[in-house]
Design a protein around this motif. Structure first.
Motif, PDB file in Angstrom:
ATOM      1  N   ILE A   1       3.069  -3.246 -11.473  1.00  0.00           N
ATOM      2  CA  ILE A   1       1.624  -3.061 -11.628  1.00  0.00           C
ATOM      3  C   ILE A   1       1.323  -1.694 -12.228  1.00  0.00           C
ATOM      4  CG2 ILE A   1      -0.507  -2.722 -10.320  1.00  0.00           C
ATOM      5  CD1 ILE A   1       0.430  -5.024  -8.498  1.00  0.00           C
ATOM      6  N   ALA A   2       2.016  -0.663 -11.764  1.00  0.00           N
ATOM      7  CA  ALA A   2       1.802   0.680 -12.317  1.00  0.00           C
ATOM      8  C   ALA A   2       2.105   0.704 -13.809  1.00  0.00           C
ATOM      9  CB  ALA A   2       2.671   1.695 -11.574  1.00  0.00           C
ATOM     10  N   ALA A   3       3.178   0.031 -14.213  1.00  0.00           N
ATOM     11  CA  ALA A   3       3.534  -0.031 -15.640  1.00  0.00           C
ATOM     12  C   ALA A   3       2.474  -0.790 -16.423  1.00  0.00           C
ATOM     13  CB  ALA A   3       4.898  -0.686 -15.805  1.00  0.00           C
ATOM     14  N   LEU A   4       1.943  -1.877 -15.856  1.00  0.00           N
ATOM     15  CA  LEU A   4       0.891  -2.657 -16.507  1.00  0.00           C
ATOM     16  C   LEU A   4      -0.353  -1.807 -16.704  1.00  0.00           C
ATOM     17  CD1 LEU A   4      -0.202  -5.507 -17.421  1.00  0.00           C
ATOM     18  CD2 LEU A   4      -1.009  -5.764 -15.060  1.00  0.00           C
TER      19      LEU A   4
ATOM     20  N   GLY B   1       0.809  -1.208   0.000  1.00  0.00           N
ATOM     21  CA  GLY B   1       0.000   0.000   0.000  1.00  0.00           C
ATOM     22  C   GLY B   1       0.845   1.262   0.000  1.00  0.00           C
ATOM     23  N   TYR B   2       1.922   1.253   0.764  1.00  0.00           N
ATOM     24  CA  TYR B   2       2.829   2.408   0.802  1.00  0.00           C
ATOM     25  C   TYR B   2       3.357   2.733  -0.593  1.00  0.00           C
ATOM     26  CZ  TYR B   2       7.193   4.970   1.582  1.00  0.00           C
ATOM     27  OH  TYR B   2       8.219   5.902   1.523  1.00  0.00           O
ATOM     28  N   HIS B   3       3.855   1.720  -1.291  1.00  0.00           N
ATOM     29  CA  HIS B   3       4.455   1.965  -2.605  1.00  0.00           C
ATOM     30  C   HIS B   3       3.395   2.279  -3.662  1.00  0.00           C
ATOM     31  CE1 HIS B   3       8.662   1.358  -1.764  1.00  0.00           C
ATOM     32  NE2 HIS B   3       8.382   0.262  -1.067  1.00  0.00           N
ATOM     33  N   LEU B   4       2.227   1.651  -3.598  1.00  0.00           N
ATOM     34  CA  LEU B   4       1.162   1.986  -4.532  1.00  0.00           C
ATOM     35  C   LEU B   4       0.714   3.431  -4.349  1.00  0.00           C
ATOM     36  CD1 LEU B   4      -0.939  -1.302  -4.273  1.00  0.00           C
ATOM     37  CD2 LEU B   4       0.331  -0.532  -6.302  1.00  0.00           C
ATOM     38  N   ARG B   5       0.617   3.855  -3.105  1.00  0.00           N
ATOM     39  CA  ARG B   5       0.212   5.239  -2.826  1.00  0.00           C
ATOM     40  C   ARG B   5       1.232   6.223  -3.378  1.00  0.00           C
ATOM     41  NH1 ARG B   5      -3.191   7.948   0.729  1.00  0.00           N
ATOM     42  NH2 ARG B   5      -2.406   9.968   1.431  1.00  0.00           N
ATOM     43  N   ARG B   6       2.511   5.932  -3.214  1.00  0.00           N
ATOM     44  CA  ARG B   6       3.560   6.817  -3.722  1.00  0.00           C
ATOM     45  C   ARG B   6       3.502   6.944  -5.242  1.00  0.00           C
ATOM     46  NH1 ARG B   6       9.504   6.363  -1.608  1.00  0.00           N
ATOM     47  NH2 ARG B   6       9.457   8.406  -2.592  1.00  0.00           N
ATOM     48  N   LEU B   7       3.060   5.884  -5.900  1.00  0.00           N
ATOM     49  CA  LEU B   7       2.969   5.892  -7.361  1.00  0.00           C
ATOM     50  C   LEU B   7       1.639   6.444  -7.872  1.00  0.00           C
ATOM     51  CD1 LEU B   7       4.584   2.407  -8.072  1.00  0.00           C
ATOM     52  CD2 LEU B   7       5.603   4.650  -8.538  1.00  0.00           C
ATOM     53  N   GLY B   8       0.756   6.795  -6.951  1.00  0.00           N
ATOM     54  CA  GLY B   8      -0.523   7.361  -7.346  1.00  0.00           C
ATOM     55  C   GLY B   8      -1.505   6.345  -7.896  1.00  0.00           C
ATOM     56  N   VAL B   9      -1.332   5.077  -7.523  1.00  0.00           N
ATOM     57  CA  VAL B   9      -2.206   4.013  -8.008  1.00  0.00           C
ATOM     58  C   VAL B   9      -3.418   3.889  -7.091  1.00  0.00           C
ATOM     59  CG1 VAL B   9      -2.381   1.537  -8.474  1.00  0.00           C
ATOM     60  CG2 VAL B   9      -0.276   2.760  -9.050  1.00  0.00           C
ATOM     61  N   ASP B  10      -4.595   3.755  -7.675  1.00  0.00           N
ATOM     62  CA  ASP B  10      -5.821   3.543  -6.915  1.00  0.00           C
ATOM     63  C   ASP B  10      -5.840   2.114  -6.368  1.00  0.00           C
ATOM     64  OD1 ASP B  10      -8.603   3.777  -6.061  1.00  0.00           O
ATOM     65  OD2 ASP B  10      -9.058   2.537  -7.816  1.00  0.00           O
ATOM     66  N   PHE B  11      -6.002   1.960  -5.048  1.00  0.00           N
ATOM     67  CA  PHE B  11      -5.970   0.625  -4.457  1.00  0.00           C
ATOM     68  C   PHE B  11      -6.828   0.568  -3.205  1.00  0.00           C
ATOM     69  CE2 PHE B  11      -2.847   2.907  -2.004  1.00  0.00           C
ATOM     70  CZ  PHE B  11      -2.923   2.353  -0.733  1.00  0.00           C
ATOM     71  N   VAL B  12      -7.130  -0.646  -2.807  1.00  0.00           N
ATOM     72  CA  VAL B  12      -7.781  -0.907  -1.537  1.00  0.00           C
ATOM     73  C   VAL B  12      -7.124  -2.137  -0.929  1.00  0.00           C
ATOM     74  CG1 VAL B  12      -9.580  -2.380  -2.535  1.00  0.00           C
ATOM     75  CG2 VAL B  12     -10.024  -1.194  -0.381  1.00  0.00           C
ATOM     76  N   ILE B  13      -7.047  -2.186   0.389  1.00  0.00           N
ATOM     77  CA  ILE B  13      -6.510  -3.343   1.107  1.00  0.00           C
ATOM     78  C   ILE B  13      -7.662  -4.017   1.837  1.00  0.00           C
ATOM     79  CG2 ILE B  13      -4.912  -4.134   2.903  1.00  0.00           C
ATOM     80  CD1 ILE B  13      -3.203  -1.651   2.340  1.00  0.00           C
ATOM     81  N   LEU B  14      -7.840  -5.309   1.581  1.00  0.00           N
ATOM     82  CA  LEU B  14      -8.886  -6.077   2.249  1.00  0.00           C
ATOM     83  C   LEU B  14      -8.235  -6.961   3.306  1.00  0.00           C
ATOM     84  CD1 LEU B  14     -10.961  -7.198  -0.887  1.00  0.00           C
ATOM     85  CD2 LEU B  14     -11.156  -5.082   0.457  1.00  0.00           C
ATOM     86  N   ASP B  15      -8.662  -6.808   4.553  1.00  0.00           N
ATOM     87  CA  ASP B  15      -8.032  -7.538   5.652  1.00  0.00           C
ATOM     88  C   ASP B  15      -9.060  -8.336   6.424  1.00  0.00           C
ATOM     89  OD1 ASP B  15      -6.023  -8.371   7.371  1.00  0.00           O
ATOM     90  OD2 ASP B  15      -6.233  -6.646   8.700  1.00  0.00           O
ATOM     91  N   ALA B  16      -8.774  -9.608   6.634  1.00  0.00           N
ATOM     92  CA  ALA B  16      -9.692 -10.476   7.361  1.00  0.00           C
ATOM     93  C   ALA B  16      -9.671 -10.236   8.863  1.00  0.00           C
ATOM     94  CB  ALA B  16      -9.370 -11.945   7.070  1.00  0.00           C
TER      95      ALA B  16
END
Length: 355
Positions: free
Chosen positions: A346-349, A20-35
Motif C-alpha cells: 500500500i505504501a508503494a502504491l 496499523g502497527y506496520h502502517l504507522r512504522r511506514l508513516g502512512v496516514d490511516f484510521v481503523i474502524l471497529d464495530a
C-alpha cells in the motif's frame, strides 16, 4: 466535511491492529474502524474456557511480545483481550468505535467507505473483519424441526448452562473438541463428527502449526509439491482439557447423523439420540458483506487475491482470513508477516500515485 485517510482499515481485532502497527512504522496516514465498543476483537466474545494453542511468547503481534499469564502455559481469552487493549494503546493506533462499515464503493480515484456514522474516503482499504461474525450452519435435513435449543460456537459460553441436559456437539475441529471436552463431565454428551477425530500428537501446539502452514505456502510459491500444511498433521490440538477428557474416555465421537427429529438426531441404521440442545461447531465463513458493492466475488463466492491484494481491485487488501490471505494469517503469530507485506504494498502504491 467528509473524513479522509490515506488508508481505512476495517476491523480492530488482531489483524487490524497488526496492519496499523506496520502502517504507522511506514508513516502512512490511516484510521481503523471497529464495530466493537471495546478493544479485543472476537476474543472478548468467546467461551469462558477457551485457551490459546501456544505459549504467550509464540502468540504475539509484531513489535510486542505477549507477556506470560501467571500459572497458565496457554493464555486464556481474557489475557488475550488485555494484551490487545495494551497493544492498541502502546502504539497509539487510531481506532474509531463504535463504527460499523456498511459498504465499500469505488468513487473515482478513491474508495468510499460508508458506515453507520458517516462516510470516509480513502486511497486504499484493508479489510480485516475476520470470520467470527459469519458463523456457518450446514443444511441438515430436519434442522428446522428440532424442538430443543440450537446454537453455534459463537453463542456457547460455559458448561454450567447445560448441566444435566442431553447435548449433541457437532464438529470435529478444535472448537468441537474443546466444547465437547467442556461438556463431557456434567451433561449427557453425544459428540458427532464428519470423519473420525484426528488428534495431533500431544507435544504439538501452535508453534508447529504455524511452521507447517508457512512451509506449505513456501513450497506452493516455489512450485514444489504441496506439503499438506496443518491438515497433514491432524485436526485437533490436544490442549490440556481436551487431552484430559480424551484420556478419560469421554471424547468418543459418533459419525454424523442423517437427520434431525423433533426430539434429537437419527442415523441411517435407525439409531437415535435424544437431545435438549445441539451446539453447531461447524466453522465460519469470511465476513465480507461490506465488500459486496465492489463485485469482486468469483463463481464460488471467493475473492481472488495475490498475497493479500485483491486481484481485481489493487487498492483493496484482505488480511486475517486464513491461508488464502497469508500462511496462518487468522492467528496472532501468523498475521504479522502478511500485515507487513500489505502495508508495504500500500505504501508503494500511494508513493507511486503521489509521484
Amino acid at each position: 466535511m467528509t473524513p479522509r485517510a490515506d488508508v481505512v482499515v476495517i476491523g480492530g481485532g488482531q489483524a487490524g491492529l497488526a496492519a496499523g502497527y506496520h502502517l504507522r512504522r511506514l508513516g502512512v496516514d490511516f484510521v481503523i474502524l471497529d464495530a466493537q465498543s471495546t478493544p479485543g476483537g472476537a476474543w472478548q466474545h468467546t467461551w469462558d474456557s477457551l485457551h490459546l494453542f501456544s505459549p504467550a511468547a509464540f502468540s504475539s503481534l509484531p513489535g510486542r511480545l505477549m507477556p506470560a499469564q501467571p500459572e497458565e502455559e496457554y493464555p486464556d481469552a481474557v489475557h488475550v483481550v488485555a494484551y490487545l487493549r495494551d497493544y492498541e494503546k502502546r502504539y497509539e493506533l487510531d481506532v474509531r468505535r463504535t463504527v460499523r462499515v456498511l459498504g465499500v464503493h469505488r468513487d473515482g480515484q478513491l474508495l468510499r467507505v460508508e458506515t453507520d456514522s458517516g462516510t470516509w474516503h480513502a486511497r486504499a482499504v484493508i479489510s480485516a473483519t475476520g470470520t467470527w461474525w459469519h458463523p456457518f450452519l450446514p443444511a441438515v435435513p430436519g434442522r428446522g424441526h428440532f424442538g430443543g435449543r440450537q446454537l453455534h460456537t459463537v453463542e456457547y459460553r460455559r458448561p454450567q448452562d447445560f448441566a444435566g441436559r442431553r447435548v449433541i456437539v457437532v464438529g470435529g475441529g478444535n472448537s468441537g473438541a474443546q466444547i465437547a471436552a467442556d461438556l463431557a463431565y456434567d451433561t449427557e454428551l453425544t459428540w458427532v463428527t464428519q470423519r473420525p477425530p484426528r488428534f495431533l500428537a500431544d507435544d504439538i501446539d501452535g508453534r508447529a502449526l504455524f511452521d507447517a502452514a508457512t512451509a506449505r505456502r513456501r513450497a506452493l510459491d516455489a512450485g514444489r509439491t504441496d506439503t499438506g500444511g496443518v491438515a497433514s498433521l491432524g485436526d485437533i490440538v490436544a490442549v490440556p482439557p481436551v487431552r484430559a477428557a480424551r484420556d478419560a474416555g469421554l471424547l468418543t465421537a459418533a459419525p454424523i447423523f442423517t437427520r434431525l427429529t423433533r426430539g434429537g438426531a437419527e442415523w441411517a441404521d435407525g439409531t437415535r439420540a435424544e437431545a435438549d440442545a445441539i451446539i453447531w461447531c461447524t466453522g465460519f465463513r469470511p465476513a465480507l458483506s461490506h465488500l459486496a458493492p465492489l463485485q469482486l466475488r468469483g463463481p464460488r463466492g471467493h475473492i481472488a487475491t495475490a498475497g493479500t491484494r485483491a486481484q481485481d481491485e489493487p487498492r483493496l487488501h484482505l488480511l486475517g482470513y486464513g491461508d488464502w490471505t497469508g500462511p496462518a494469517s487468522a492467528t496472532l503469530i501468523g498475521v504479522g508477516r502478511p500485515a507487513r507485506d500489505a502495508a508495504r504494498e500500500i505504501a508503494a502504491l500511494l508513493d507511486a500515485r503521489h509521484g
